[in-house]
Design a protein around this motif. Structure first.
Motif, PDB file in Angstrom:
ATOM      1  N   MET A  83       0.835  -1.212   0.000  1.00  0.00           N
ATOM      2  CA  MET A  83       0.000   0.000   0.000  1.00  0.00           C
ATOM      3  C   MET A  83       0.859   1.248   0.000  1.00  0.00           C
ATOM      4  O   MET A  83       1.903   1.291   0.649  1.00  0.00           O
ATOM      5  CB  MET A  83      -0.832   0.001   1.274  1.00  0.00           C
ATOM      6  CG  MET A  83      -2.219  -0.482   1.055  1.00  0.00           C
ATOM      7  SD  MET A  83      -3.201  -0.019   2.452  1.00  0.00           S
ATOM      8  CE  MET A  83      -4.527   0.754   1.594  1.00  0.00           C
ATOM      9  N   ASP A  88      -7.090  -7.073  -0.932  1.00  0.00           N
ATOM     10  CA  ASP A  88      -5.967  -6.418  -1.608  1.00  0.00           C
ATOM     11  C   ASP A  88      -5.173  -7.456  -2.414  1.00  0.00           C
ATOM     12  O   ASP A  88      -3.949  -7.473  -2.369  1.00  0.00           O
ATOM     13  CB  ASP A  88      -5.074  -5.724  -0.560  1.00  0.00           C
ATOM     14  CG  ASP A  88      -4.063  -4.780  -1.192  1.00  0.00           C
ATOM     15  OD1 ASP A  88      -4.276  -4.355  -2.337  1.00  0.00           O
ATOM     16  OD2 ASP A  88      -3.050  -4.472  -0.535  1.00  0.00           O
ATOM     17  N   ASP A 100      -9.108  -2.453  -1.745  1.00  0.00           N
ATOM     18  CA  ASP A 100      -8.058  -1.507  -2.161  1.00  0.00           C
ATOM     19  C   ASP A 100      -7.911  -1.485  -3.686  1.00  0.00           C
ATOM     20  O   ASP A 100      -8.281  -2.434  -4.373  1.00  0.00           O
ATOM     21  CB  ASP A 100      -6.725  -1.892  -1.507  1.00  0.00           C
ATOM     22  CG  ASP A 100      -5.662  -0.808  -1.684  1.00  0.00           C
ATOM     23  OD1 ASP A 100      -6.018   0.386  -1.715  1.00  0.00           O
ATOM     24  OD2 ASP A 100      -4.467  -1.153  -1.795  1.00  0.00           O
ATOM     25  N   ASN A 101      -7.361  -0.416  -4.179  1.00  0.00           N
ATOM     26  CA  ASN A 101      -7.007  -0.245  -5.600  1.00  0.00           C
ATOM     27  C   ASN A 101      -8.212  -0.209  -6.534  1.00  0.00           C
ATOM     28  O   ASN A 101      -8.110  -0.607  -7.694  1.00  0.00           O
ATOM     29  CB  ASN A 101      -6.040  -1.357  -6.073  1.00  0.00           C
ATOM     30  CG  ASN A 101      -4.836  -1.522  -5.166  1.00  0.00           C
ATOM     31  OD1 ASN A 101      -4.824  -2.409  -4.313  1.00  0.00           O
ATOM     32  ND2 ASN A 101      -3.854  -0.661  -5.316  1.00  0.00           N
ATOM     33  N   LYS A 141      -6.782  -8.160  -8.644  1.00  0.00           N
ATOM     34  CA  LYS A 141      -7.835  -7.151  -8.834  1.00  0.00           C
ATOM     35  C   LYS A 141      -9.018  -7.664  -9.663  1.00  0.00           C
ATOM     36  O   LYS A 141     -10.118  -7.123  -9.574  1.00  0.00           O
ATOM     37  CB  LYS A 141      -7.271  -5.886  -9.488  1.00  0.00           C
ATOM     38  CG  LYS A 141      -6.004  -5.342  -8.848  1.00  0.00           C
ATOM     39  CD  LYS A 141      -6.165  -5.095  -7.363  1.00  0.00           C
ATOM     40  CE  LYS A 141      -4.803  -4.958  -6.686  1.00  0.00           C
ATOM     41  NZ  LYS A 141      -4.811  -5.309  -5.272  1.00  0.00           N
TER      42      LYS A 141
HETATM   43 MG    MG Z   1      -3.274  -2.565  -2.783  1.00  0.00          MG
END
Ligand code: MG
Ligand code: SAH
Length: 216
Positions: free
Chosen positions: A35, A130, A156-157, A133
């Motif tokens: 991160m 995380d 996340d992301n 994806k």
């Molecule tokens: Mg990430």
């Protein structure tokens, strides 16, 4: 976010301890996608407010975010999943150096296959997604049953280096295009989910915070 604003915010973040600074360097040298600083601080602050007793992380990498979460919430029990052999080795070594073997349980293998095992450590008050994806919807579906009633799921992301708003024809790589489509689909699916309220924060690489709706 505007680049100089980003630098300004990063400069304001207090120094991490020696091990975490070392891990940040190590991740940079070895291209481990831990991160980013600003996103990490935001996540930790959300967790300090939420005070989860048990956290599940999908995507441990070398253990950076797990160790940061454990430093911020020393009483929390953290279960984290990783499938990459090299990273598992590094994570075990860093978790050992941090003296966090008791607080952090690392499950080895594909998160798509470990829900049963991870579930034994649940329920979880926070789930942090995380990992790959393109699989977020599946991770969400697999692990959501282990969320405690007041739990939150953080993904996340979800803005993927702002590529979610890039014109498709500007993304030359076919696999990246497919991934961007999947992330956009996930964001819409998540925002439309009947059982969750979700807010997407444009912090770090984009973070979706989902909270289970209370039963009426
Ligand atoms: Mg990430
Ligand atoms: N949370 C970490 C960074 C994770 S990077 C930190 O901020 O410090 C994403 C990690 O997820 C990678 O190490 C990758 O190997 C792992 N991963 C991706 N898909 C996975 C899957 N299906 N099961 C387990 N791990 C997975």
């Amino acid at each position: 976010m505007n680049h100089s604003l980003q630098e300004y915010l990063v400069d304001l973040i207090p120094a991490r301890n020696e091990l975490c600074s070392h891990m940040e360097e190590y991740a940079k040298e070895n291209h481990v996608p831990i991160m980013d600083r600003i996103g990490m601080e935001a996540l930790l602050q959300i967790l300090r407010i939420h005070k989860p007793g048990a956290i599940l992380e999908i995507g441990c990498a070398i253990g950076y975010s797990a160790i940061r979460m454990s430093d911020a919430l020393p009483d929390a029990k953290i279960v984290t999943i990783e499938r990459n052999g090299e990273r598992i080795k590094d994570a075990r070594s860093f978790i050992g150096s941090a003296g966090k073997e008791a607080a952090i349980t690392l499950l080895e293998g594909d998160a798509l296959e470990l829900a049963g095992e991870a579930g034994k450590h649940g329920p979880f008050d926070a789930i942090f997604i995380d990992a790959a994806k393109g699989q977020y919807e599946r991770f969400f579906g697999l692990y959501e049953p282990f969320l405690s009633p007041n739990g939150i799921i953080i993904s996340d992301n979800v803005l993927y280096k702002e590529m979610v708003v890039a014109p498709m024809e500007s993304i030359s790589n076919r696999r990246t295009r497919a991934l961007v489509k999947k992330i956009r689909h996930y964001n819409q699916w998540l925002m439309d989910h009947p059982d969750y309220d979700t807010a997407i924060l444009p912090i770090g690489d984009g973070m979706a915070i989902s909270k289970k709706k209370e039963k009426q």
